[in-house]
Design a protein around this motif. Structure first.
Motif, short mmCIF file in Angstrom:
data_model
loop_
_atom_site.label_atom_id
_atom_site.label_comp_id
_atom_site.label_asym_id
_atom_site.label_seq_id
_atom_site.Cartn_x
_atom_site.Cartn_y
_atom_site.Cartn_z
N LYS A 1 62.13 -30.26 33.45
CA LYS A 1 61.25 -31.47 33.46
C LYS A 1 60.52 -31.43 31.88
CE LYS A 1 61.34 -34.66 37.04
NZ LYS A 1 61.77 -33.71 38.29
N GLN A 2 59.84 -30.17 32.09
CA GLN A 2 58.92 -30.14 30.68
C GLN A 2 59.73 -28.95 29.87
OE1 GLN A 2 56.10 -31.86 30.37
NE2 GLN A 2 56.49 -32.97 32.09
N PRO A 3 59.24 -29.11 28.57
CA PRO A 3 59.71 -28.34 27.71
C PRO A 3 59.24 -26.87 27.88
CG PRO A 3 58.22 -29.95 26.68
CD PRO A 3 58.31 -30.44 27.92
N GLU A 4 60.07 -26.14 27.43
CA GLU A 4 59.81 -24.54 27.41
C GLU A 4 58.76 -24.06 26.43
OE1 GLU A 4 62.93 -21.67 27.94
OE2 GLU A 4 63.86 -22.35 29.59
N GLN A 5 58.98 -24.54 25.31
CA GLN A 5 58.46 -24.27 24.11
C GLN A 5 58.22 -25.43 23.11
OE1 GLN A 5 57.69 -20.87 24.05
NE2 GLN A 5 56.14 -20.80 22.13
N LEU A 6 56.94 -25.56 22.44
CA LEU A 6 57.06 -26.60 21.41
C LEU A 6 56.25 -26.06 20.25
CD1 LEU A 6 55.44 -27.55 24.38
CD2 LEU A 6 55.99 -29.84 23.42
N PHE A 7 57.17 -26.61 19.22
CA PHE A 7 56.43 -26.25 17.95
C PHE A 7 56.17 -27.44 16.90
CE2 PHE A 7 60.09 -23.80 19.42
CZ PHE A 7 59.60 -22.51 19.40
N PHE A 8 55.03 -27.17 16.19
CA PHE A 8 55.00 -27.99 15.07
C PHE A 8 54.74 -27.21 13.56
CE2 PHE A 8 52.28 -30.69 12.45
CZ PHE A 8 52.96 -32.07 12.51
N GLY A 9 55.34 -27.92 12.56
CA GLY A 9 54.87 -27.54 11.45
C GLY A 9 55.51 -28.22 10.12
N ARG A 10 55.30 -27.51 8.96
CA ARG A 10 55.93 -28.45 7.80
C ARG A 10 57.26 -27.91 7.42
NH1 ARG A 10 55.08 -27.40 2.13
NH2 ARG A 10 54.13 -25.49 2.58
N TRP A 11 58.17 -28.94 7.38
CA TRP A 11 59.58 -28.71 7.10
C TRP A 11 59.71 -28.15 5.64
CZ3 TRP A 11 62.57 -30.62 3.04
CH2 TRP A 11 63.85 -30.30 3.04
N ILE A 12 60.30 -26.78 5.42
CA ILE A 12 60.39 -26.35 4.05
C ILE A 12 61.80 -26.52 3.41
CG2 ILE A 12 60.26 -24.29 2.63
CD1 ILE A 12 57.60 -24.87 4.00
N VAL A 13 62.89 -26.15 4.03
CA VAL A 13 64.11 -26.23 3.45
C VAL A 13 65.29 -26.10 4.52
CG1 VAL A 13 64.14 -23.68 3.17
CG2 VAL A 13 65.64 -25.18 1.58
N ASP A 14 66.59 -26.71 4.33
CA ASP A 14 67.66 -26.70 5.17
C ASP A 14 68.37 -25.33 4.85
OD1 ASP A 14 66.76 -28.59 6.92
OD2 ASP A 14 68.05 -30.14 5.90
N GLY A 15 69.20 -25.02 5.70
CA GLY A 15 70.28 -23.80 5.58
C GLY A 15 71.32 -24.46 4.92
N GLN A 16 72.69 -23.85 4.82
CA GLN A 16 73.66 -24.16 4.31
C GLN A 16 74.60 -24.88 5.30
OE1 GLN A 16 74.07 -24.11 1.01
NE2 GLN A 16 72.13 -23.63 1.32
N ARG A 17 74.21 -25.60 6.34
CA ARG A 17 75.29 -26.23 7.07
C ARG A 17 76.10 -27.36 6.52
NH1 ARG A 17 76.07 -23.20 11.17
NH2 ARG A 17 76.80 -25.19 12.59
N ASP A 18 75.52 -27.92 5.56
CA ASP A 18 76.33 -28.90 4.96
C ASP A 18 77.31 -28.39 3.99
OD1 ASP A 18 74.54 -30.85 5.79
OD2 ASP A 18 73.24 -31.13 3.63
N LEU A 19 77.35 -27.08 3.39
CA LEU A 19 78.61 -26.39 3.06
C LEU A 19 79.57 -26.37 3.89
CD1 LEU A 19 78.74 -25.15 0.19
CD2 LEU A 19 78.23 -22.93 0.97
N ILE A 20 79.57 -26.23 5.18
CA ILE A 20 80.62 -26.30 6.07
C ILE A 20 81.50 -27.52 6.16
CG2 ILE A 20 81.18 -26.24 8.67
CD1 ILE A 20 78.72 -24.82 8.93
N GLN A 21 80.69 -28.48 6.10
CA GLN A 21 81.53 -30.04 5.60
C GLN A 21 82.35 -30.01 4.15
OE1 GLN A 21 82.00 -31.92 8.13
NE2 GLN A 21 80.76 -30.43 9.56
N ALA A 22 81.29 -29.46 3.31
CA ALA A 22 81.78 -29.48 1.78
C ALA A 22 83.15 -28.86 1.69
CB ALA A 22 80.76 -29.22 0.75
N LEU A 23 82.94 -27.51 2.54
CA LEU A 23 84.34 -26.65 2.33
C LEU A 23 85.36 -26.80 3.27
CD1 LEU A 23 82.62 -23.48 0.77
CD2 LEU A 23 83.39 -25.42 -0.57
N SER A 24 85.07 -27.79 4.14
CA SER A 24 85.89 -28.21 5.23
C SER A 24 87.43 -28.07 4.98
CB SER A 24 85.35 -29.44 6.05
OG SER A 24 86.57 -29.83 6.74
#
Lengths: 472, 148
Positions: A181-204
């Motif tokens: 019911k309740q989350p196990e863990q919670l986080f807050f912070g400032r987003w810095i950068v994304d990884g290369q997940r988009d590349l999977i689509q680009a090179l699909s």
């Protein structure tokens, strides 16, 4: 002063995560400290010397979804907000709960200097709510955002392209059938950068000009290029190149690529089309055309039709990386040129159009050839990355292929079915002293037959197992 | 096939051939395709190139213009020189033709830019030899588990 970051991963290929991270870190020469690192949760908390380090890591990693400068983490919602509030008052310049390792704890409180970025009135921002393993409506998410009203955010809210993005993440465990019911863990912070997940689509593979039946999917190809630490200007070889999917990823990261394969029809794209519904191959299908499609044609050197069991390259040629997916003999045959007849000769007349017959190239031979080749043709400190198929129940780390000149750095398992899997092996060349293997034609002949027999039985078992799993 | 590839290829797998290097080039169709120039890569690749072989190969297909017969390290800062090397090494391609083994005269066809280095069964001097060497190697260094 080191900074604390939350690395959020895609929840797949868990066995490849640490190997990929270690390869990227050693390639970029970055020191890391793991604050919290578990195998099956989708996040790690790490400390790194600077923000530029995390950006460099994210520019390579295909398993990282996003990197967040951690401000607060807790086991309950109330605690998270309390932590953030105390962070605003924490002028010590240090993290509270500095030296925790291992198990998750609920007391990550950052120092107030990190929060000062948000009080700049000229900077627009947005807060994103993400939940893992549980879904919330937009309205519920907005309610969650409202709870952060105590933060000194002075700038305007902007949903498209804000100057700053904050991430609030609720983690409800990894078991979708048993969500708490309740989350196990919670986080807050400032987003810095994304990884290369988009590349999977680009090179699909779906959009790629030329593919074969066993083309490696984009994500795994990128993983392999990372394992091989391919960087700008490296010379890379795939000796079982097929349709060249590994070369695409290697060239994307700046490698200059050579490929060779025994299959003439494949390199000339004259095999039967792989796509459903496609009757004939397009005229312009080729590995080179693929490179052109991705704008990396300048990194394509050549592909050659050749038999890997025979020497082809100059002895002193050294590669920066060898990445390959040898045929396992299940979906692609294992072959080399040869004939089982004695004293075989070919009439001159037939020579120009002769297609040589092929004999089976046993798996153990492929791998010992491959390791020997790597020991001779790699620069010291550089890597061989290859797949290795096996029967899961029979796996023993000590039974993996080995070579005195190569050190096994990683062996990450991809499960293919209940019985079989393949492992991505990463070897580093550590010595130039390639042993002289004596050439005695009679040696070990008996044992070869026995090994081969065992191999045949195994192949049959696998095929049967595959049939069964296909029926399901 | 680009000249960078030609510079690395041998025919030493042939029966009775010792070094099998360099292979002679006969080209019936040569293409020049412009690709991005990366001076760092050229500087990095030059030490790996057998320059004499490179120059002669370029000369034999009529592309040695402006390419010095010997290479000196001071040339590494010379952008025109690097561009020239880039052009001959990476942009000139033998699209159709064949390679000839310098010792046996055996020809390897090049079709659509892809050399075919396959041998016939009878030409393969390693056929028996390699097989047994591998077996021995496998015994000594790399015991394998049962495989697929």
């Amino acid at each position: 002063m080191s900074r604390r970051y939350l690395l959020w991963f895609a929840q797949e290929y868990l066995d490849f995560r640490l190997a990929e991270m270690q390869s990227i870190l050693s390639m970029l020469k970055i020191e890391i400290k793991y604050v919290e690192k578990s195998y099956n949760k989708p996040y790690w908390i790490v400390e790194l010397p600077s923000e530029s380090c995390i950006k460099k890591i994210a520019s390579r990693s295909v398993l990282i979804k996003s990197c967040i400068e951690l401000w607060s983490s807790a086991n309950t919602e109330e605690r998270l907000h309390e932590n953030l509030k105390s962070a605003m008052k924490n002028d010590s310049g240090k993290w509270i709960v500095e030296s925790v390792t291992g198990e998750s704890n609920d007391n990550h409180i950052c120092h107030s200097s990190l929060l000062t970025v948000c009080s700049d009135p000229s900077k627009s921002f947005k807060i994103e709510v993400e939940t893992f393993c549980k879904h919330f409506s937009m309205k519920e998410k907005v309610e969650k955002i409202e709870l952060f009203s105590y933060l000194p955010l002075e700038g305007p809210v902007k949903l498209n392209n804000p100057d700053m993005k904050f991430s609030y993440i609720e983690f409800y465990g990894v078991d979708p059938n048993n969500v708490p019911k309740q989350p196990e863990q919670l986080f807050f912070g400032r987003w810095i950068v994304d990884g290369q997940r988009d590349l999977i689509q680009a090179l699909s593979l779906k959009k790629r000009n030329f593919i074969g039946n066993t083309s490696m999917d984009a994500q795994l190809s990128i993983l392999m290029a990372n394992q091989a630490q391919v960087t700008m200007g490296d010379i890379v070889l795939d000796p079982f190149v097929g349709s060249g999917s590994l070369l695409v990823a290697a060239a994307h990261f700046g490698g200059y690529v050579w490929g060779s394969d025994i299959d003439f029809m494949m390199l000339h794209a004259r095999t039967r089309p792989t796509r459903v519904g496609q009757k004939v191959r397009q005229k312009e299908e080729s590995i080179k055309a693929n490179m052109k499609q991705y704008g990396i044609e300048s990194h394509y050197l050549d592909v050659l039709v050749s038999d890997f069991s025979l020497p082809l390259w100059r002895n002193d040629l050294k590669f920066d990386a060898i990445i390959t997916d040898p045929p396992y003999g299940v979906r692609e045959p294992t072959e080399k040129i040869g004939i089982e007849k004695e004293n075989y000769t070919l009439a001159e007349d037939y020579l120009p159009n002769h297609v040589p017959s092929k004999v089976e190239y046993g798996l153990s031979h492929i791998y010992s050839d491959l390791l020997n080749f790597a020991a001779t043709h790699l620069h010291i400190g550089r890597r061989l990355v290859c797949w290795y198929p096996l029967v899961r129940s029979e796996f023993e780390a000590s039974q993996l292929p080995s070579h005195p000149c190569l050190r096994l750095l990683a062996s990450s398992e991809q499960v293919l079915s209940r019985l079989v899997s393949r492992r991505l092996l990463t070897f580093e060349k550590i010595s130039d002293a390639v042993p002289d293997v004596p050439l005695d034609p009679n040696a070990a002949h008996h044992n070869f037959r026995r090994a081969k027999k065992a191999e045949e039985i195994a192949i049959n078992n696998i095929r049967r197992a595959q049939k069964v799993s296909n029926l399901k | 096939m680009k000249l960078i590839t030609h510079n690395m290829l041998t025919s030493k797998c042939l029966k009775g051939v010792v070094t099998g290097y360099p292979l002679a080039i006969s080209a019936t169709n040569i293409k020049v395709t412009e690709v991005d120039f990366n001076p760092d890569f050229i500087v990095r690749i030059i030490p790996k190139i057998d320059w004499e072989v490179f120059w002669k190969a370029a000369d034999s297909i009529g592309h040695s213009d402006g390419l010095p017969q010997t290479v000196e390290s001071k040339l590494h800062d010379n952008n025109d020189f690097l561009k020239k090397v880039h052009r001959v090494l990476l942009e000139v391609e033998i699209d159709e033709g064949h390679l000839t083994c310098p010792e046996s005269g055996r020809q390897f066809p090049i079709t659509k830019g892809i050399p075919n280095m396959l041998l016939t069964e009878a030409e393969n001097k390693f056929a028996m030899l390699l097989k047994s060497a591998n077996d021995l190697y496998h015994e000594v260094f790399a015991p394998m588990p049962r495989q697929i």
